[in-house]
Design a protein around this motif. Sequence first.
Motif, PDB file in Angstrom:
ATOM      1  N   ARG A   1       0.835  -1.203   0.000  1.00  0.00           N
ATOM      2  CA  ARG A   1       0.000   0.000   0.000  1.00  0.00           C
ATOM      3  C   ARG A   1       0.873   1.257   0.000  1.00  0.00           C
ATOM      4  NH1 ARG A   1      -4.227  -1.275   4.753  1.00  0.00           N
ATOM      5  NH2 ARG A   1      -5.146   0.725   4.095  1.00  0.00           N
ATOM      6  N   ILE A   2       1.960   1.211   0.760  1.00  0.00           N
ATOM      7  CA  ILE A   2       2.903   2.329   0.761  1.00  0.00           C
ATOM      8  C   ILE A   2       3.614   2.430  -0.576  1.00  0.00           C
ATOM      9  CG2 ILE A   2       5.057   3.162   1.809  1.00  0.00           C
ATOM     10  CD1 ILE A   2       3.984   1.834   4.457  1.00  0.00           C
ATOM     11  N   LEU A   3       3.976   1.299  -1.147  1.00  0.00           N
ATOM     12  CA  LEU A   3       4.608   1.290  -2.463  1.00  0.00           C
ATOM     13  C   LEU A   3       3.693   1.915  -3.515  1.00  0.00           C
ATOM     14  CD1 LEU A   3       6.953   0.354  -4.307  1.00  0.00           C
ATOM     15  CD2 LEU A   3       5.827  -1.877  -4.461  1.00  0.00           C
ATOM     16  N   THR A   4       2.407   1.635  -3.417  1.00  0.00           N
ATOM     17  CA  THR A   4       1.434   2.229  -4.341  1.00  0.00           C
ATOM     18  C   THR A   4       1.408   3.745  -4.202  1.00  0.00           C
ATOM     19  OG1 THR A   4       0.053   0.249  -4.327  1.00  0.00           O
ATOM     20  CG2 THR A   4      -1.010   2.315  -4.971  1.00  0.00           C
ATOM     21  N   ALA A   5       1.362   4.214  -2.972  1.00  0.00           N
ATOM     22  CA  ALA A   5       1.355   5.657  -2.745  1.00  0.00           C
ATOM     23  C   ALA A   5       2.597   6.316  -3.339  1.00  0.00           C
ATOM     24  CB  ALA A   5       1.258   5.960  -1.250  1.00  0.00           C
ATOM     25  N   ARG A   6       3.748   5.703  -3.143  1.00  0.00           N
ATOM     26  CA  ARG A   6       4.988   6.278  -3.657  1.00  0.00           C
ATOM     27  C   ARG A   6       5.048   6.212  -5.183  1.00  0.00           C
ATOM     28  NH1 ARG A   6       6.276   9.920  -1.774  1.00  0.00           N
ATOM     29  NH2 ARG A   6       8.466   9.745  -2.405  1.00  0.00           N
ATOM     30  N   TRP A   7       4.506   5.146  -5.789  1.00  0.00           N
ATOM     31  CA  TRP A   7       4.430   5.076  -7.254  1.00  0.00           C
ATOM     32  C   TRP A   7       3.648   6.264  -7.804  1.00  0.00           C
ATOM     33  CZ3 TRP A   7       6.368   1.951 -11.106  1.00  0.00           C
ATOM     34  CH2 TRP A   7       5.749   2.047 -12.364  1.00  0.00           C
ATOM     35  N   LEU A   8       2.589   6.635  -7.084  1.00  0.00           N
ATOM     36  CA  LEU A   8       1.721   7.734  -7.524  1.00  0.00           C
ATOM     37  C   LEU A   8       2.274   9.107  -7.162  1.00  0.00           C
ATOM     38  CD1 LEU A   8      -1.720   6.194  -6.483  1.00  0.00           C
ATOM     39  CD2 LEU A   8      -0.710   6.239  -8.777  1.00  0.00           C
ATOM     40  N   GLY A   9       3.384   9.132  -6.414  1.00  0.00           N
ATOM     41  CA  GLY A   9       3.954  10.403  -6.002  1.00  0.00           C
ATOM     42  C   GLY A   9       3.289  10.993  -4.775  1.00  0.00           C
ATOM     43  N   LEU A  10       2.580  10.151  -3.990  1.00  0.00           N
ATOM     44  CA  LEU A  10       1.892  10.593  -2.791  1.00  0.00           C
ATOM     45  C   LEU A  10       2.740  10.305  -1.556  1.00  0.00           C
ATOM     46  CD1 LEU A  10      -1.631   9.092  -3.590  1.00  0.00           C
ATOM     47  CD2 LEU A  10      -0.845  11.436  -4.030  1.00  0.00           C
ATOM     48  N   ASP A  11       2.424  10.987  -0.466  1.00  0.00           N
ATOM     49  CA  ASP A  11       3.073  10.680   0.804  1.00  0.00           C
ATOM     50  C   ASP A  11       2.761   9.240   1.192  1.00  0.00           C
ATOM     51  OD1 ASP A  11       4.057  13.237   0.983  1.00  0.00           O
ATOM     52  OD2 ASP A  11       2.440  13.959   2.284  1.00  0.00           O
ATOM     53  N   ALA A  12       3.697   8.598   1.890  1.00  0.00           N
ATOM     54  CA  ALA A  12       3.517   7.197   2.262  1.00  0.00           C
ATOM     55  C   ALA A  12       2.236   6.968   3.047  1.00  0.00           C
ATOM     56  CB  ALA A  12       4.726   6.730   3.082  1.00  0.00           C
ATOM     57  N   GLY A  13       1.838   7.915   3.866  1.00  0.00           N
ATOM     58  CA  GLY A  13       0.625   7.769   4.668  1.00  0.00           C
ATOM     59  C   GLY A  13      -0.647   7.650   3.857  1.00  0.00           C
ATOM     60  N   GLN A  14      -0.587   8.055   2.597  1.00  0.00           N
ATOM     61  CA  GLN A  14      -1.770   7.933   1.734  1.00  0.00           C
ATOM     62  C   GLN A  14      -2.035   6.483   1.325  1.00  0.00           C
ATOM     63  OE1 GLN A  14      -3.830  10.596   1.393  1.00  0.00           O
ATOM     64  NE2 GLN A  14      -2.312  11.401   2.848  1.00  0.00           N
ATOM     65  N   GLY A  15      -1.111   5.575   1.699  1.00  0.00           N
ATOM     66  CA  GLY A  15      -1.371   4.166   1.486  1.00  0.00           C
ATOM     67  C   GLY A  15      -2.608   3.687   2.219  1.00  0.00           C
ATOM     68  N   ARG A  16      -3.077   4.474   3.183  1.00  0.00           N
ATOM     69  CA  ARG A  16      -4.285   4.124   3.944  1.00  0.00           C
ATOM     70  C   ARG A  16      -5.506   3.967   3.043  1.00  0.00           C
ATOM     71  NH1 ARG A  16      -4.558   8.894   7.942  1.00  0.00           N
ATOM     72  NH2 ARG A  16      -2.340   9.044   7.401  1.00  0.00           N
ATOM     73  N   HIS A  17      -5.471   4.564   1.870  1.00  0.00           N
ATOM     74  CA  HIS A  17      -6.632   4.542   0.978  1.00  0.00           C
ATOM     75  C   HIS A  17      -6.713   3.304   0.092  1.00  0.00           C
ATOM     76  CE1 HIS A  17      -7.621   8.611   2.153  1.00  0.00           C
ATOM     77  NE2 HIS A  17      -6.390   9.011   1.834  1.00  0.00           N
ATOM     78  N   PHE A  18      -5.711   2.425   0.162  1.00  0.00           N
ATOM     79  CA  PHE A  18      -5.648   1.275  -0.744  1.00  0.00           C
ATOM     80  C   PHE A  18      -5.744  -0.029   0.045  1.00  0.00           C
ATOM     81  CE2 PHE A  18      -3.126   4.770  -2.542  1.00  0.00           C
ATOM     82  CZ  PHE A  18      -3.817   4.974  -3.729  1.00  0.00           C
ATOM     83  N   ILE A  19      -6.958  -0.519   0.228  1.00  0.00           N
ATOM     84  CA  ILE A  19      -7.156  -1.776   0.959  1.00  0.00           C
ATOM     85  C   ILE A  19      -6.747  -2.934   0.062  1.00  0.00           C
ATOM     86  CG2 ILE A  19      -8.874  -3.269   2.034  1.00  0.00           C
ATOM     87  CD1 ILE A  19     -10.473  -0.748   2.712  1.00  0.00           C
ATOM     88  N   LEU A  20      -6.000  -3.895   0.631  1.00  0.00           N
ATOM     89  CA  LEU A  20      -5.455  -4.980  -0.178  1.00  0.00           C
ATOM     90  C   LEU A  20      -5.585  -6.300   0.566  1.00  0.00           C
ATOM     91  CD1 LEU A  20      -4.001  -5.833  -2.754  1.00  0.00           C
ATOM     92  CD2 LEU A  20      -1.826  -5.249  -1.646  1.00  0.00           C
ATOM     93  N   GLY A  21      -6.406  -7.208   0.029  1.00  0.00           N
ATOM     94  CA  GLY A  21      -6.612  -8.509   0.645  1.00  0.00           C
ATOM     95  C   GLY A  21      -5.488  -9.478   0.324  1.00  0.00           C
ATOM     96  N   THR A  22      -5.479 -10.602   1.034  1.00  0.00           N
ATOM     97  CA  THR A  22      -4.438 -11.602   0.830  1.00  0.00           C
ATOM     98  C   THR A  22      -4.510 -12.186  -0.577  1.00  0.00           C
ATOM     99  OG1 THR A  22      -5.903 -13.201   1.927  1.00  0.00           O
ATOM    100  CG2 THR A  22      -4.139 -12.237   3.234  1.00  0.00           C
ATOM    101  N   ALA A  23      -3.345 -12.337  -1.180  1.00  0.00           N
ATOM    102  CA  ALA A  23      -3.160 -12.930  -2.515  1.00  0.00           C
ATOM    103  C   ALA A  23      -3.882 -12.161  -3.615  1.00  0.00           C
ATOM    104  CB  ALA A  23      -3.582 -14.396  -2.516  1.00  0.00           C
ATOM    105  N   LYS A  24      -4.164 -10.899  -3.401  1.00  0.00           N
ATOM    106  CA  LYS A  24      -4.786 -10.076  -4.434  1.00  0.00           C
ATOM    107  C   LYS A  24      -3.713  -9.455  -5.334  1.00  0.00           C
ATOM    108  CE  LYS A  24      -9.050 -10.707  -3.236  1.00  0.00           C
ATOM    109  NZ  LYS A  24      -9.970 -11.468  -4.117  1.00  0.00           N
ATOM    110  N   VAL A  25      -4.088  -9.246  -6.585  1.00  0.00           N
ATOM    111  CA  VAL A  25      -3.173  -8.696  -7.594  1.00  0.00           C
ATOM    112  C   VAL A  25      -3.610  -7.297  -7.977  1.00  0.00           C
ATOM    113  CG1 VAL A  25      -2.288  -8.968  -9.948  1.00  0.00           C
ATOM    114  CG2 VAL A  25      -2.656 -10.990  -8.504  1.00  0.00           C
ATOM    115  N   CYS A  26      -2.645  -6.390  -8.084  1.00  0.00           N
ATOM    116  CA  CYS A  26      -2.912  -5.015  -8.515  1.00  0.00           C
ATOM    117  C   CYS A  26      -1.923  -4.634  -9.614  1.00  0.00           C
ATOM    118  CB  CYS A  26      -2.768  -4.044  -7.349  1.00  0.00           C
ATOM    119  SG  CYS A  26      -3.748  -4.472  -5.916  1.00  0.00           S
TER     120      CYS A  26
END
Length: 209
Positions: free
Chosen positions: A168-193
């Motif tokens: 989730r933090i990696l996603t935020a950083r890919w988008l150029g967002l602060d790491a704390g914005q990873g809170r917006h990306f819920i990710l279940g086990t074994a899910k693909v994004c």
Amino acid sequence: MSHSQTENIQTSAAPVPGGPKLWLLRHGETEWSRSGQYTGLTDLPLTELGEEQARSARTTLAGVDFDLVLTSPLQRAQRTATLAGFPDAEVEPNAVEWDYGDYEGIDSAVVRAENPGYLIWDSGVPNGEMLEHIADRADQIVKRARAVERADGAQANVLVVAHGHFLRILTARWLGLDAGQGRHFILGTAKVCTLGWDKKTPAVEQWGL
């Protein structure tokens, strides 16, 4: 608008170059992910269901030609990578989960019951890893992924098999967002994004398949 004004706007708004596509796969279920316990560096195996979930991810990823596959060194991620069809995934130390310090193994509901205002994204973890450090680790992976190129000029594909909070933090950083914005990306086990590009802007293409 004058020519000089237009020139200044163009100079200050240089586009982010497009590039490889970054695929994310969270590991399958463990005993602690099922119970809601914080699981950072504790090296737990997958449950039987977790192994089934990892095998199911193989179908989602089938047909994608990956140029680079990275996995966290923890066994739950490496086993997921193997069952998903990538037994030769390269171990990437930067892809480990958040070190939860004193909260390692603690049920998150217990933490919130004791401190109703607690939110890990804002409060952090006592004696654990700081969010800024996790962001630095994520940035190293983003940099590495974006450097991958194909000789034929086609879009490259990079896969990272890792953990819920870290991805989730990696996603935020890919988008150029602060790491704390990873809170917006819920990710279940074994899910693909899939993280890619809207023309030259980093974007989320698919989430939680």
